[in-house]
Design an enzyme around this catalytic site. Structure first.
Site, short mmCIF file in Angstrom:
data_model
loop_
_atom_site.label_atom_id
_atom_site.label_comp_id
_atom_site.label_asym_id
_atom_site.label_seq_id
_atom_site.Cartn_x
_atom_site.Cartn_y
_atom_site.Cartn_z
N CYS B 148 -23.05 5.62 11.56
CA CYS B 148 -22.09 4.45 11.88
C CYS B 148 -22.06 4.02 13.18
O CYS B 148 -21.29 4.81 14.19
CB CYS B 148 -20.51 4.81 11.32
N CYS B 151 -18.49 2.94 14.67
CA CYS B 151 -17.67 4.45 14.78
C CYS B 151 -17.93 5.09 15.97
O CYS B 151 -17.03 5.26 16.78
CB CYS B 151 -17.88 5.46 13.47
N ASP B 152 -19.20 5.40 16.32
CA ASP B 152 -19.48 6.41 17.20
C ASP B 152 -20.13 5.71 18.27
O ASP B 152 -20.56 6.65 19.39
CB ASP B 152 -20.36 7.55 16.68
#
Lengths: 221, 321
Positions: B148, B151-152
């Site tokens: 992701c 997200c990261d």
């Protein structure tokens, strides 16, 4: 121009109207210097608290109000705590701005605190309510992570079920890189319980409750 | 600094004891089905474990969904679809269904500890990222291995990355990651780039990315965090270690059908088999969107699939009542 869109304000107003029962006090700890996100956090909470008569916002300064900070165990800013009308602390903490997806976590938490309960299943509430030692849950997030509110909410709902013993913190990783580093966070959500048990990803409530119970056993042995 | 604030519905819904239709999965398929079902006055509940929009929310920018000439942010599209469904009366439950009984009549499931019965179910659980299944991947997941980007990505500011898979997702998300990373190497097993040319051009124009085609990823290296990726040239057989701080994997998707595998008829890859009206082998259970066999797995197609399923459900239920 405010931070929230007018249509979003209207939506939140309706949600609060239907779902808030008792007063909720939003405590914000902040400082003037060296805190990039303090000012925007204060702004968004101010707008939010104006959307229901049952909400109040109380802004404290980390240095000036150091006694209060100590009482609520606040060591970094911005920090948000939710109290009910009797000043009961439900163990909910937000460290860093609750922007992006985490804003929806904050909205849901406010509703839960106002009701004094969450939608955590009764059998899980019973398991958590029986815990008689301190539990500290840290959930590392980024605001752009759609899976993160699941992990934050699970932790916060667990805290609500036993606020005397459990503190559950959302930590916005990009604002506290030293903590992200210390806990080796390279992917979110990442949950750390009592500094011992850790896991990545959002899990169903039941699985998180089991991790909390496992963390206590690790601490005991 | 610019901030966005997601105001999607708080979880606390007062669930009814019974619904005409429960849709499992709140991506484009499920939400579109919900719009149609709610307008047909079916009492409709969507169950979604993550944010509104499902997998769409991990796509930073969508350019091939019609009606948005400049493109649209994934989370924005998901949220708009959810709002549209709610406007017509759809309820949203955030969480995961438990104790699902699809074979009983009415069907049953537990949501947040409460039992609900339901006349029809649409499975719209979609897909999740496929894993490489190579040494180091599971061990270093969350320690530099990610699926992701939104997200990261922020954890890799100033770092070098490897992306695996030169399809649309791999190239598009790599462009996004270059907001943070200083350099990205996209490793592709096949000798050619699968992504749309417009994306490849954009990736190349960053000057910070390169492709390594016809290479197999053998392992992800590192003890407590990712330090590199070992690859093998599929022509010469030569093995090389690419040093990097993170690995993002986009080698396709797998259906989220594990919990239904003993009940629903699945194809050999695990996708749900359906007829032309998207009915499964179980009476009263439909499947739609990316989770069905033969799906093209595009948002526009998922939306159409949701419509087909909802109309079939409505037709069936109107015969019963």
């Amino acid at each position: 121009m405010g931070m929230l869109k007018e249509e979003d304000k209207q939506y939140i107003r309706e949600q609060f109207e239907g779902k808030l029962v008792g007063q909720v006090k939003i405590l914000l700890f902040t400082q003037k210097l060296e805190c990039e996100y303090c000012q925007p956090t204060e702004e968004i909470l101010k707008e939010l608290s104006e959307l229901s008569e049952l909400l109040t916002l109380d802004v404290h300064n980390l240095q000036i109000d150091s006694e209060d900070a100590k009482q609520y165990n606040i060591d970094k800013v911005p920090a948000i705590i939710l109290l009910d009308e009797k000043d009961k602390d439900y163990g909910i903490r937000f460290f860093g701005i609750p922007s992006g997806y985490e804003f929806s976590s904050l909205l849901a938490d406010i509703i839960d605190v106002s009701n004094g309960a969450s939608d955590l299943a009764q059998e899980l509430v019973a398991k958590i309510a029986g815990i008689q030692e301190p539990v500290d849950i840290k959930v590392f997030v980024t605001p752009t992570c759609p899976y993160c509110p699941g992990a934050v909410r699970a932790a916060h709902k667990i805290a609500i079920a036993n606020p005397g013993m459990i503190k559950a913190q959302m930590i916005e990783s990009t604002e506290f890189p030293h903590l992200a580093n210390k806990y080796a966070v390279y992917g979110v959500p990442k949950t750390v319980i009592n500094e011992r048990v850790q896991f990545e990803g959002a899990m169903p409530d039941q699985a998180v409750v089991e991790q909390v119970l496992a963390a206590i056993q690790v601490t005991d042995s | 600094m610019e901030f966005s604030f997601s105001v999607s519905a708080p979880t606390k819904v007062d669930l009814a004891e019974t619904y005409d239709l429960v849709i499992i999965g709140g991506g484009p398929t499920g939400l579109t089905a919900a719009i149609y079902a709610s307008r047909a006055k079916l009492k409709t509940l969507v169950v979604e474990k993550g944010a509104p929009g499902g997998l769409v929310t991990t796509t930073e920018w969508i350019e091939n969904y019609p009606g948005f000439p400049e493109g649209v942010a994934g989370p924005e599209l998901g949220r708009a679809m959810q709002e549209q469904a709610q406007r017509f009366g759809t309820e949203i439950f955030k969480g995961q269904p438990e104790n699902i009984n699809l074979t009983s009549n009415p069907k049953e499931m537990t949501l947040g500890g409460k039992k609900v019965t339901v006349r029809a179910v649409i499975i719209a659980t979609g897909t999740k990222p496929r894993k490489l299944n190579i040494p180091g991947e599971a061990e270093l997941s969350g320690r530099g291995v990610s699926y992701c980007a939104t997200c990261d990505g922020p954890f890799f500011a100033g770092k070098e990355l490897v992306a695996v898979g030169a399809g649309n997702s791999g190239v598009q998300e790599s462009i996004f990651l270059l907001k943070y990373a200083t350099r990205i190497t996209i490793v592709e097993y096949l000798p050619t780039i699968q992504a749309e040319k417009i994306l490849v051009e954009r990736f190349n124009s960053t000057g910070k990315g390169s492709f390594l085609l016809n290479h197999e990823v053998l392992s992800i290296e590192g003890s407590d965090k990712v330090t590199g990726v070992k690859v093998r040239d599929r022509v010469s057989g030569a093995e090389t270690l690419i040093p990097c701080a993170g690995v993002f994997v986009w080698i396709g998707l797998v259906p989220q059908t594990d919990e239904f595998k003993d009940i629903l008829k699945l194809d050999k890859w695990g996708y749900v088999e359906v007829d032309s009206e998207l009915r499964t082998n179980i009476e009263g259970v439909w499947a739609a969107g990316d989770v069905i066999s033969g799906a093209t797995r595009q948002i526009a197609a998922a939306v159409g699939s949701g419509v087909t399923a909802a109309m079939s459900v409505e037709h069936k239920l109107s015969q019963q009542s």
